[in-house]
Design a protein around this motif. Structure first.
Motif, mmCIF file in Angstrom:
data_model
loop_
_atom_site.group_PDB
_atom_site.id
_atom_site.type_symbol
_atom_site.label_atom_id
_atom_site.label_comp_id
_atom_site.label_asym_id
_atom_site.label_seq_id
_atom_site.Cartn_x
_atom_site.Cartn_y
_atom_site.Cartn_z
ATOM 1 N N HIS A 139 0.562 -0.745 0.602
ATOM 2 C CA HIS A 139 0.044 -0.218 0.202
ATOM 3 C C HIS A 139 0.450 1.386 0.101
ATOM 4 O O HIS A 139 0.699 2.374 -0.590
ATOM 5 C CB HIS A 139 -1.034 0.400 1.964
ATOM 6 C CG HIS A 139 -1.147 1.089 1.488
ATOM 7 N ND1 HIS A 139 -2.468 1.597 0.712
ATOM 8 C CD2 HIS A 139 -1.124 2.425 2.352
ATOM 9 C CE1 HIS A 139 -3.085 2.828 1.244
ATOM 10 N NE2 HIS A 139 -2.085 3.395 2.012
ATOM 11 N N LYS A 140 2.174 1.212 0.890
ATOM 12 C CA LYS A 140 2.650 2.524 1.241
ATOM 13 C C LYS A 140 3.158 3.079 -0.225
ATOM 14 O O LYS A 140 3.489 4.038 -0.897
ATOM 15 C CB LYS A 140 3.363 1.926 2.209
ATOM 16 C CG LYS A 140 4.147 3.681 2.359
ATOM 17 C CD LYS A 140 5.838 3.252 3.880
ATOM 18 C CE LYS A 140 6.166 4.267 3.963
ATOM 19 N NZ LYS A 140 7.673 4.498 3.952
ATOM 20 N N VAL A 141 3.696 1.747 -0.828
ATOM 21 C CA VAL A 141 4.644 2.258 -2.165
ATOM 22 C C VAL A 141 4.121 2.305 -3.364
ATOM 23 O O VAL A 141 4.291 3.087 -4.212
ATOM 24 C CB VAL A 141 5.531 1.212 -2.361
ATOM 25 C CG1 VAL A 141 6.419 0.952 -1.255
ATOM 26 C CG2 VAL A 141 5.477 -0.509 -3.253
ATOM 27 N N LYS A 142 2.763 1.833 -3.471
ATOM 28 C CA LYS A 142 1.358 2.137 -4.624
ATOM 29 C C LYS A 142 1.170 3.219 -4.865
ATOM 30 O O LYS A 142 1.796 3.889 -6.208
ATOM 31 C CB LYS A 142 0.342 1.967 -4.245
ATOM 32 C CG LYS A 142 -0.644 0.924 -5.252
ATOM 33 C CD LYS A 142 -1.861 0.575 -4.279
ATOM 34 C CE LYS A 142 -2.194 2.001 -3.480
ATOM 35 N NZ LYS A 142 -3.244 1.825 -2.281
ATOM 36 N N THR A 197 3.616 6.266 -4.621
ATOM 37 C CA THR A 197 4.806 6.349 -4.958
ATOM 38 C C THR A 197 4.802 6.006 -7.084
ATOM 39 O O THR A 197 5.777 6.349 -7.211
ATOM 40 C CB THR A 197 6.436 5.956 -4.375
ATOM 41 O OG1 THR A 197 6.046 6.532 -3.221
ATOM 42 C CG2 THR A 197 7.257 5.746 -4.941
#
Lengths: 457, 112
Positions: free
Chosen positions: B56-59, B61
């Protein structure tokens, strides 16, 4: 909350540093935005004391849910605008947060410049409107108080009222002089609210209360990055007072170098923000006040002569309270009613002994001192009538006003004796030696005074 | 898998501000290996919830750099982990994501 005219403070709460940097870049394209990045919910909550106007909140944070952070933000200040940023698949949850107080939402895929600016601008409009309503409420209340506070029947005040009327009907610069506490700011407010400019703002600035280095920026504003610490564009007081009145209190304290810039602004009717190039026109009536004698300052080279004449305009001198006769009682009654109402106390009146005491005092601190004396008296008074002993005169200047009080020779004598006794730990032998009188004389004077005080009605 | 960068979004919002774009690319090179390390560690610990959170976090970016196919992979990992954390493919996809990411870094270096 800090005035939006001083810049909009925006928090970006986002654990994805790249995304946070991108949003920050977009938002700081507007120089009015002061943007902070918080990498988790806790950091945002810890910084809430900075009072952000808007928070862009990532729905999914590593340490807290968006729901929790939203609740805490709104509990801190419900007026903070919150934009939820979520992934496309979390839209339903983000929309759910709208029902819990969030103001708008945006999916990260759609977070382009236009969308983000639209949402922020919409929130800014709401914040400006709220601020406007608050300012109007404050001004309405101040207007009411200003008109009420301008009280007095003495000839000296009747002359002030005549000049006030003339000032209100024109746009002339007004220079108010008078000792500290005579009501110079109240008069400035009365002029503004009686004039055709009353629908616009009265912007006041106390020159002596602002450090020399900051005053220029306060008056003329600054552009973003004009100097270290200038994080956003700031509008100066001249701009803020446009169409209204600019009240420069304690003008005599202004640094001589800044005086030339002030003169130029008043002559040209335009200012340039620090670090800026654009000349900004303003239309404001100038009211200045000082407790000093400006012409003396001109003679000493501390005040520019050309500025002195430019500011002189219509001079109004506020008399000291000791020259206003029975106005003391008019004002005392007014403050008494106001204080008892504000503090939800029972109604009180002034007894004759209290009136006599007030009339015989010189009020070196003028109306401000009278107000403080009356406020304290409402606390000290045990009944419904304020008595002589409820009034406490604590002015540091009272010894110099000793001879202005109306007293008999006997009263003067006892006052001198009591003064020295207090100063010398109530030692009668020491005081007798200092004053060159016998100890028995002091004992007799004190006994007589006690008897007289006991027998007073 | 298309691993070519598409900087249209960053160029559009910054009107080609090279300094800003370089800052974003450098931040990617600093931050993404740390996130992939965390994802790798989550795989080792069999912690699919954390695998899903990292995805979820890198999505976002990945979206910024126009790596849409990698973003879709991250989204698939996130959603699957949310719906069924026991799903047998989650860790396999996550390992793929890490491997693809290693191939993205040279492309970023080249764009600087």
């Amino acid at each position: 909350m800090k005035s939006p005219t001083d810049g909009i403070r925006i928090f970006i709460v986002e654990d994805d540093l790249l995304f946070a940097k991108t949003i920050r870049y977009i938002l700081t394209l507007n120089p009015d935005h002061e943007v902070y990045v918080c990498k988790n919910g806790k950091e945002c909550l810890d910084l809430l004391h900075l009072n952000p106007h808007i928070v862009s909140l990532d729905y999914s944070l590593p340490d807290m849910t968006g729901d929790d952070v939203l609740k805490r933000i709104k509990a801190h200040n419900p007026d903070i605008g919150v934009i939820i940023l979520s992934g496309q698949q979390d839209v339903a949850t983000a929309v759910g947060l709208l029902q819990k107080g969030a103001d708008d939402y945006l999916t990260k895929d759609e977070a382009n410049k236009e969308r983000l600016f639209n949402i922020v601008e919409k929130l800014k409009k709401r914040i400006f409107l709220q601020k406007e309503v608050e300012t109007l409420k404050e001004e309405l209340s101040e207007r009411y108080q200003s008109n009420e506070n301008m009280k007095g029947n003495s000839p000296a005040m009747q002359q002030v009222f005549k000049l006030l009327e003339k000032a209100a009907k024109s746009n002339i610069t007004v220079s108010i002089t008078g000792e500290t506490g005579t009501g110079k700011e109240v008069l400035a407010k009365s002029i503004h609210y009686s004039s055709s400019r009353k629908k616009a703002k009265l912007v006041a600035i106390n020159v002596s209360a602002i450090p020399k280095d900051l005053l220029e920026s306060e008056l003329f504003g600054h552009e973003k990055g004009a100097f270290t610490g200038a994080a956003t564009r700031k509008l100066g007081k001249f701009e803020l007072a446009n169409n209204g009145t600019l009240f420069l209190d304690e003008i005599g304290e202004m640094d001589i170098h800044l005086q030339s810039k002030l003169l130029r602004a008043i002559q040209e009717r335009e200012v340039t923000r620090i670090g800026g190039t654009e000349s900004i026109k303003f239309d404001a009536r100038i009211v200045v006040a000082t407790h000093r004698n400006l012409s003396d300052l001109v003679e000493k080279g501390k005040f520019r002569e050309d500025l002195y004449y430019r500011l002189l305009g219509l001079p109004i001198h506020l008399p000291p309270l000791r020259h206003r006769g029975n106005d003391v009682l008019v004002l005392a009654k007014f403050f008494l009613n106001m204080t008892t109402k504000e503090n939800k106390l029972k109604a009180m009146k002034l007894g004759q002994t209290a009136k006599d005491k007030l009339l015989s005092y010189s009020f070196p601190g003028n109306i401000r001192e009278l107000k403080a004396i009356i406020e304290l008296a409402t606390i000290m008074c045990n009944g419904k009538t304020i008595q002589r002993e409820d009034l406490q005169f604590n002015s540091p200047k009272k010894v110099s006003n000793f001879f202005l009080e109306k007293m008999t020779l006997r009263e003067y004598n006892i006052k001198i004796v009591r003064h020295y006794l207090e100063k010398h730990d109530e030692s009668i032998p020491v005081v007798a030696k200092i004053l060159g009188i016998g100890k028995t004389t002091i004992y007799r004077m004190l006994k007589e005074d006690e008897e007289l005080t006991r027998n007073q009605p | 898998m298309n691993l070519a960068l598409d900087l249209t979004y960053l160029n559009t919002i910054s009107e080609g501000d090279k300094e800003f774009i370089n800052d974003i690319l450098n931040t990617f090179l600093e931050e993404m290996p740390k996130d992939m390390e965390q994802m790798s560690s989550a795989i080792e610990k069999n912690d699919n919830v954390l695998v899903g959170k990292m995805a979820h976090k890198v999505k976002a970016t990945l979206h910024l750099l126009g790596l849409e196919e990698l973003k879709s992979l991250a989204l698939k990992i996130e959603q699957t982990a949310k719906e069924n954390q026991e799903h047998p493919e989650i860790q396999h996809w996550a390992k793929d994501l890490i491997a693809y990411m290693d191939k993205v870094y040279p492309n970023i270096q080249a764009a600087l």
